[in-house]
Scaffold this motif. Structure first.
Motif, PDB file in Angstrom:
ATOM      1  N   ASN A  64      -3.639  -1.329  -4.447  1.00  0.00           N
ATOM      2  CA  ASN A  64      -2.368  -1.617  -4.276  1.00  0.00           C
ATOM      3  C   ASN A  64      -1.520  -0.858  -5.195  1.00  0.00           C
ATOM      4  O   ASN A  64      -1.611  -0.493  -6.344  1.00  0.00           O
ATOM      5  CB  ASN A  64      -2.387  -3.184  -4.860  1.00  0.00           C
ATOM      6  CG  ASN A  64      -3.038  -4.030  -3.590  1.00  0.00           C
ATOM      7  OD1 ASN A  64      -2.890  -3.905  -2.459  1.00  0.00           O
ATOM      8  ND2 ASN A  64      -3.719  -5.100  -4.165  1.00  0.00           N
ATOM      9  N   TYR A  65      -0.174  -0.876  -4.853  1.00  0.00           N
ATOM     10  CA  TYR A  65       0.756  -0.202  -5.791  1.00  0.00           C
ATOM     11  C   TYR A  65       1.564  -1.342  -6.806  1.00  0.00           C
ATOM     12  O   TYR A  65       1.662  -2.375  -6.371  1.00  0.00           O
ATOM     13  CB  TYR A  65       2.104   0.228  -4.601  1.00  0.00           C
ATOM     14  CG  TYR A  65       3.169   0.792  -5.232  1.00  0.00           C
ATOM     15  CD1 TYR A  65       3.219   2.221  -5.819  1.00  0.00           C
ATOM     16  CD2 TYR A  65       4.226   0.270  -5.726  1.00  0.00           C
ATOM     17  CE1 TYR A  65       4.305   2.708  -6.605  1.00  0.00           C
ATOM     18  CE2 TYR A  65       5.377   0.643  -6.437  1.00  0.00           C
ATOM     19  CZ  TYR A  65       5.533   1.987  -6.692  1.00  0.00           C
ATOM     20  OH  TYR A  65       6.447   2.582  -7.170  1.00  0.00           O
ATOM     21  N   LYS A  98       1.044  -1.367  -0.164  1.00  0.00           N
ATOM     22  CA  LYS A  98       0.003  -0.060   0.088  1.00  0.00           C
ATOM     23  C   LYS A  98       0.936   1.372   0.247  1.00  0.00           C
ATOM     24  O   LYS A  98       1.908   1.114   0.679  1.00  0.00           O
ATOM     25  CB  LYS A  98      -0.982   0.078   1.250  1.00  0.00           C
ATOM     26  CG  LYS A  98      -1.784  -1.157   1.353  1.00  0.00           C
ATOM     27  CD  LYS A  98      -2.875  -1.142   0.060  1.00  0.00           C
ATOM     28  CE  LYS A  98      -3.593  -2.375   0.445  1.00  0.00           C
ATOM     29  NZ  LYS A  98      -4.617  -2.423  -0.802  1.00  0.00           N
ATOM     30  N   LEU A 152      -1.850   2.902  -8.633  1.00  0.00           N
ATOM     31  CA  LEU A 152      -2.514   2.042  -7.894  1.00  0.00           C
ATOM     32  C   LEU A 152      -3.581   1.473  -8.641  1.00  0.00           C
ATOM     33  O   LEU A 152      -4.095   1.881  -9.825  1.00  0.00           O
ATOM     34  CB  LEU A 152      -3.144   2.701  -6.580  1.00  0.00           C
ATOM     35  CG  LEU A 152      -2.467   3.897  -5.805  1.00  0.00           C
ATOM     36  CD1 LEU A 152      -3.049   4.198  -4.641  1.00  0.00           C
ATOM     37  CD2 LEU A 152      -1.059   3.026  -5.413  1.00  0.00           C
TER      38      LEU A 152
END
Length: 219
Positions: free
Chosen positions: A103-104, A42, A98
């Protein structure tokens, strides 16, 4: 073109457990303005290169400087123009990306995005760029589109490039072999034509009249 094809992962995001020295070395090694910081996939935020350089204690962990984190990112559905706006607003050359679950997944690099924009039909050199202005109360995008297409020109894109309390300025990208017809139609609808065009018969007529008057006054 799928803009997601330009998501990069070469620069590994840091964590708050990394030291300031690690971040500083990364900034010295790479021409980046910001470093993404991630915890459990994150995005926590981004440290600016300028801020990292001002921290004297290079052995301290980044967790001690969370107040310096910058909060900006995009997602996998962000458009090309939105990306360019984000780069400009945050004065950066990297933007974290993202996914739909926040989520990255990587980052966009400014150079890549500008290359994509430069290669788009909107910026193609064979097309015409027309800049017009009108009062805010009378302006509408639909009317601009109608004027362009009624002259058998193809509208490639347009945006509001300038505005003040009373007027708006619109930059239009179009494909046409008869730009003069488009220009004259805009004038008939009370648009001021800001850009100059060699095929603008109205301006040529004004020049001819001015030259005639100058010759008359010199007699």
């Amino acid at each position: 073109m799928n803009i997601n094809d330009y998501i990069l992962k070469e620069i590994k995001a840091l964590t708050l457990d990394n030291s300031v020295l690690v971040a500083d070395d990364l900034c010295k090694e790479l021409p980046i303005t910001h470093i993404p910081v991630v915890e459990e996939n994150k995005l926590i935020g981004c440290f600016a290169e300028d801020d990292i350089q001002t921290i004297e204690n290079k052995e301290a962990n980044l967790s001690e400087y969370t107040y310096l984190l910058h909060q900006f990112h995009c997602n996998t559905k962000t458009t090309l123009l939105e990306l360019i706006t984000l780069f400009a607003e945050n004065d950066c050359n990297i933007i974290p990306v993202l996914d739909e679950k926040l989520n990255y997944v990587g980052y966009y690099e400014l150079r890549d995005i500008l290359d994509v924009f430069a290669d788009s039909p909107f910026m193609h050199q064979d097309n015409e760029t027309l800049i017009v202005a009108k009062s805010k109360s009378d302006f509408s995008m639909s009317q601009v589109s109608q004027i362009v297409e009624s002259n058998k020109a193809k509208l490639l894109g347009l945006y509001v490039s300038k505005e003040n309390a009373d007027n708006v300025e619109i930059t239009i990208k179009l494909s046409t072999e008869e730009i003069n017809e488009v220009i004259q139609t805009f004038r008939r609808y009370d648009y001021a034509v800001i850009s100059q065009h060699k095929d603008d018969s109205y301006l040529e007529e004004l020049k001819d009249r001015a030259n005639y008057l100058r010759k008359y006054l010199d007699m």
